[in-house]
Write a protein that holds these residues in place. Structure first.
Motif, PDB file in Angstrom:
ATOM      1  N   THR A   4       4.054   8.832   3.567  1.00  0.00           N
ATOM      2  CA  THR A   4       2.966   8.092   2.953  1.00  0.00           C
ATOM      3  C   THR A   4       3.545   6.774   2.453  1.00  0.00           C
ATOM      4  OG1 THR A   4       1.914  10.148   2.273  1.00  0.00           O
ATOM      5  CG2 THR A   4       1.203   8.136   1.159  1.00  0.00           C
ATOM      6  N   VAL A   5       3.135   5.671   3.065  1.00  0.00           N
ATOM      7  CA  VAL A   5       3.715   4.373   2.757  1.00  0.00           C
ATOM      8  C   VAL A   5       2.632   3.372   2.383  1.00  0.00           C
ATOM      9  CG1 VAL A   5       5.691   4.745   4.289  1.00  0.00           C
ATOM     10  CG2 VAL A   5       3.660   3.617   5.158  1.00  0.00           C
ATOM     11  N   ALA A   6       3.037   2.355   1.633  1.00  0.00           N
ATOM     12  CA  ALA A   6       2.137   1.250   1.305  1.00  0.00           C
ATOM     13  C   ALA A   6       2.961  -0.023   1.205  1.00  0.00           C
ATOM     14  CB  ALA A   6       1.417   1.503  -0.016  1.00  0.00           C
ATOM     15  N   SER A   7       2.380  -1.114   1.668  1.00  0.00           N
ATOM     16  CA  SER A   7       2.974  -2.439   1.556  1.00  0.00           C
ATOM     17  C   SER A   7       1.947  -3.336   0.894  1.00  0.00           C
ATOM     18  CB  SER A   7       3.342  -2.998   2.930  1.00  0.00           C
ATOM     19  OG  SER A   7       4.289  -2.181   3.568  1.00  0.00           O
ATOM     20  N   THR A   8       2.361  -4.005  -0.174  1.00  0.00           N
ATOM     21  CA  THR A   8       1.442  -4.837  -0.940  1.00  0.00           C
ATOM     22  C   THR A   8       2.048  -6.216  -1.133  1.00  0.00           C
ATOM     23  OG1 THR A   8       0.722  -2.879  -2.156  1.00  0.00           O
ATOM     24  CG2 THR A   8       0.151  -5.016  -3.098  1.00  0.00           C
ATOM     25  N   LEU A  19       6.753  -9.117  -2.313  1.00  0.00           N
ATOM     26  CA  LEU A  19       6.118  -7.978  -1.654  1.00  0.00           C
ATOM     27  C   LEU A  19       6.652  -6.678  -2.227  1.00  0.00           C
ATOM     28  CD1 LEU A  19       7.229 -10.129   0.883  1.00  0.00           C
ATOM     29  CD2 LEU A  19       5.099  -9.146   1.666  1.00  0.00           C
ATOM     30  N   ARG A  20       5.758  -5.670  -2.333  1.00  0.00           N
ATOM     31  CA  ARG A  20       6.150  -4.351  -2.850  1.00  0.00           C
ATOM     32  C   ARG A  20       5.921  -3.298  -1.764  1.00  0.00           C
ATOM     33  NH1 ARG A  20       2.563  -2.985  -7.209  1.00  0.00           N
ATOM     34  NH2 ARG A  20       1.239  -2.136  -5.596  1.00  0.00           N
ATOM     35  N   PHE A  21       6.895  -2.402  -1.634  1.00  0.00           N
ATOM     36  CA  PHE A  21       6.846  -1.350  -0.619  1.00  0.00           C
ATOM     37  C   PHE A  21       7.085  -0.004  -1.288  1.00  0.00           C
ATOM     38  CE2 PHE A  21       8.808  -5.233   0.923  1.00  0.00           C
ATOM     39  CZ  PHE A  21       7.859  -5.634   1.851  1.00  0.00           C
ATOM     40  N   THR A  22       6.257   0.983  -0.946  1.00  0.00           N
ATOM     41  CA  THR A  22       6.447   2.330  -1.479  1.00  0.00           C
ATOM     42  C   THR A  22       6.463   3.333  -0.334  1.00  0.00           C
ATOM     43  OG1 THR A  22       4.072   2.669  -1.792  1.00  0.00           O
ATOM     44  CG2 THR A  22       5.313   1.777  -3.675  1.00  0.00           C
ATOM     45  N   ASN A  23       7.127   4.466  -0.583  1.00  0.00           N
ATOM     46  CA  ASN A  23       7.211   5.533   0.403  1.00  0.00           C
ATOM     47  C   ASN A  23       7.350   6.857  -0.327  1.00  0.00           C
ATOM     48  OD1 ASN A  23       8.656   7.591   2.017  1.00  0.00           O
ATOM     49  ND2 ASN A  23       8.873   6.003   3.566  1.00  0.00           N
ATOM     50  N   VAL A  24       6.559   7.841   0.097  1.00  0.00           N
ATOM     51  CA  VAL A  24       6.758   9.234  -0.287  1.00  0.00           C
ATOM     52  C   VAL A  24       7.019   9.959   1.033  1.00  0.00           C
ATOM     53  CG1 VAL A  24       5.783  11.312  -1.326  1.00  0.00           C
ATOM     54  CG2 VAL A  24       5.232   9.052  -2.291  1.00  0.00           C
ATOM     55  N   GLY A  64      16.333  10.293  -3.871  1.00  0.00           N
ATOM     56  CA  GLY A  64      16.640  11.229  -2.801  1.00  0.00           C
ATOM     57  C   GLY A  64      16.993  10.679  -1.444  1.00  0.00           C
ATOM     58  N   MET A  65      16.811   9.411  -1.174  1.00  0.00           N
ATOM     59  CA  MET A  65      17.147   8.877   0.153  1.00  0.00           C
ATOM     60  C   MET A  65      17.843   7.534   0.014  1.00  0.00           C
ATOM     61  SD  MET A  65      13.469   7.598   1.664  1.00  0.00           S
ATOM     62  CE  MET A  65      12.100   8.114   0.657  1.00  0.00           C
ATOM     63  N   ASP A  66      18.365   7.043   1.104  1.00  0.00           N
ATOM     64  CA  ASP A  66      18.976   5.721   1.160  1.00  0.00           C
ATOM     65  C   ASP A  66      18.124   4.842   2.073  1.00  0.00           C
ATOM     66  OD1 ASP A  66      21.314   6.653  -0.271  1.00  0.00           O
ATOM     67  OD2 ASP A  66      21.947   7.592   1.597  1.00  0.00           O
ATOM     68  N   ILE A  67      18.153   3.533   1.836  1.00  0.00           N
ATOM     69  CA  ILE A  67      17.381   2.604   2.663  1.00  0.00           C
ATOM     70  C   ILE A  67      18.301   1.502   3.140  1.00  0.00           C
ATOM     71  CG2 ILE A  67      15.497   0.920   2.729  1.00  0.00           C
ATOM     72  CD1 ILE A  67      15.377   3.690   0.230  1.00  0.00           C
ATOM     73  N   SER A 119      11.659  15.868   2.378  1.00  0.00           N
ATOM     74  CA  SER A 119      10.289  15.893   1.905  1.00  0.00           C
ATOM     75  C   SER A 119      10.250  15.712   0.388  1.00  0.00           C
ATOM     76  CB  SER A 119       9.627  17.217   2.292  1.00  0.00           C
ATOM     77  OG  SER A 119       8.287  17.220   1.877  1.00  0.00           O
ATOM     78  N   GLY A 120       9.405  14.796  -0.075  1.00  0.00           N
ATOM     79  CA  GLY A 120       9.257  14.524  -1.503  1.00  0.00           C
ATOM     80  C   GLY A 120      10.108  13.387  -2.025  1.00  0.00           C
ATOM     81  N   ASP A 121      11.054  12.882  -1.231  1.00  0.00           N
ATOM     82  CA  ASP A 121      11.849  11.722  -1.643  1.00  0.00           C
ATOM     83  C   ASP A 121      10.951  10.499  -1.727  1.00  0.00           C
ATOM     84  OD1 ASP A 121      13.988  13.435  -1.500  1.00  0.00           O
ATOM     85  OD2 ASP A 121      14.926  12.490   0.245  1.00  0.00           O
ATOM     86  N   THR A 122      11.310   9.539  -2.595  1.00  0.00           N
ATOM     87  CA  THR A 122      10.461   8.363  -2.788  1.00  0.00           C
ATOM     88  C   THR A 122      11.277   7.091  -2.917  1.00  0.00           C
ATOM     89  OG1 THR A 122      10.501   8.532  -5.202  1.00  0.00           O
ATOM     90  CG2 THR A 122       8.744   9.730  -4.054  1.00  0.00           C
TER      91      THR A 122
END
Length: 132
Positions: A4-8, A19-24, A64-67, A119-122
């Motif tokens: 589940t992602v969003a870019s604003t 710009l703001r980016f989110t991810n679940v 929980g994750m790396d980018i 699963s569940g990392d953000t």
């Protein structure tokens, strides 16, 4: 299912954008996903679109994750890595920002790839970029 992602776009002017980016994550992750589309940003003062986007500042909160962040090109070029389980701020403005050093095929776009995702990392990432 997909993450589940969003870019604003928080701000987009003739010289810069924020710009703001989110991810679940659902555990599948992202691989070289275009997050900053330079052609979709507002034109510069001279009316042209920029393919020379520079990362000036970066804020992040990751669980929980790396980018890994890349410049898009015929062969993508590594720009920056953000590690898991923390928050931070980087300011590259004192030396003119992180420049896109890609060769052929560079278009100014910025890509994200997640690593070690479950699963569940953000993540929440805010980028301030300068057009040039």
């Amino acid at each position: 299912m997909a993450d589940t992602v969003a870019s604003t776009t928080l701000q987009d002017g003739p010289r810069s954008a924020v710009l703001r980016f989110t991810n679940v994550s659902d555990g599948t992750g992202e691989s070289a996903v275009a997050k900053v589309d330079a052609s979709a940003l507002a034109s510069m003062t001279d009316g042209n679109k920029s393919t020379n986007i520079k990362i000036m500042k970066c804020w992040w909160s990751i669980s929980g994750m790396d980018i890994d962040i890349y410049w898009n090109a015929s062969t993508n070029v590594f720009a920056l890595s953000l590690t898991s389980d923390g928050a931070g701020y980087l300011d590259f403005s004192s030396f003119g920002g992180l420049r896109n050093t890609a060769g052929s095929g560079k278009d100014g776009d910025i890509l994200f790839t997640t690593r070690n995702h479950s699963s569940g990392d953000t993540y929440t990432i805010v980028l301030e970029v300068e057009k040039g």
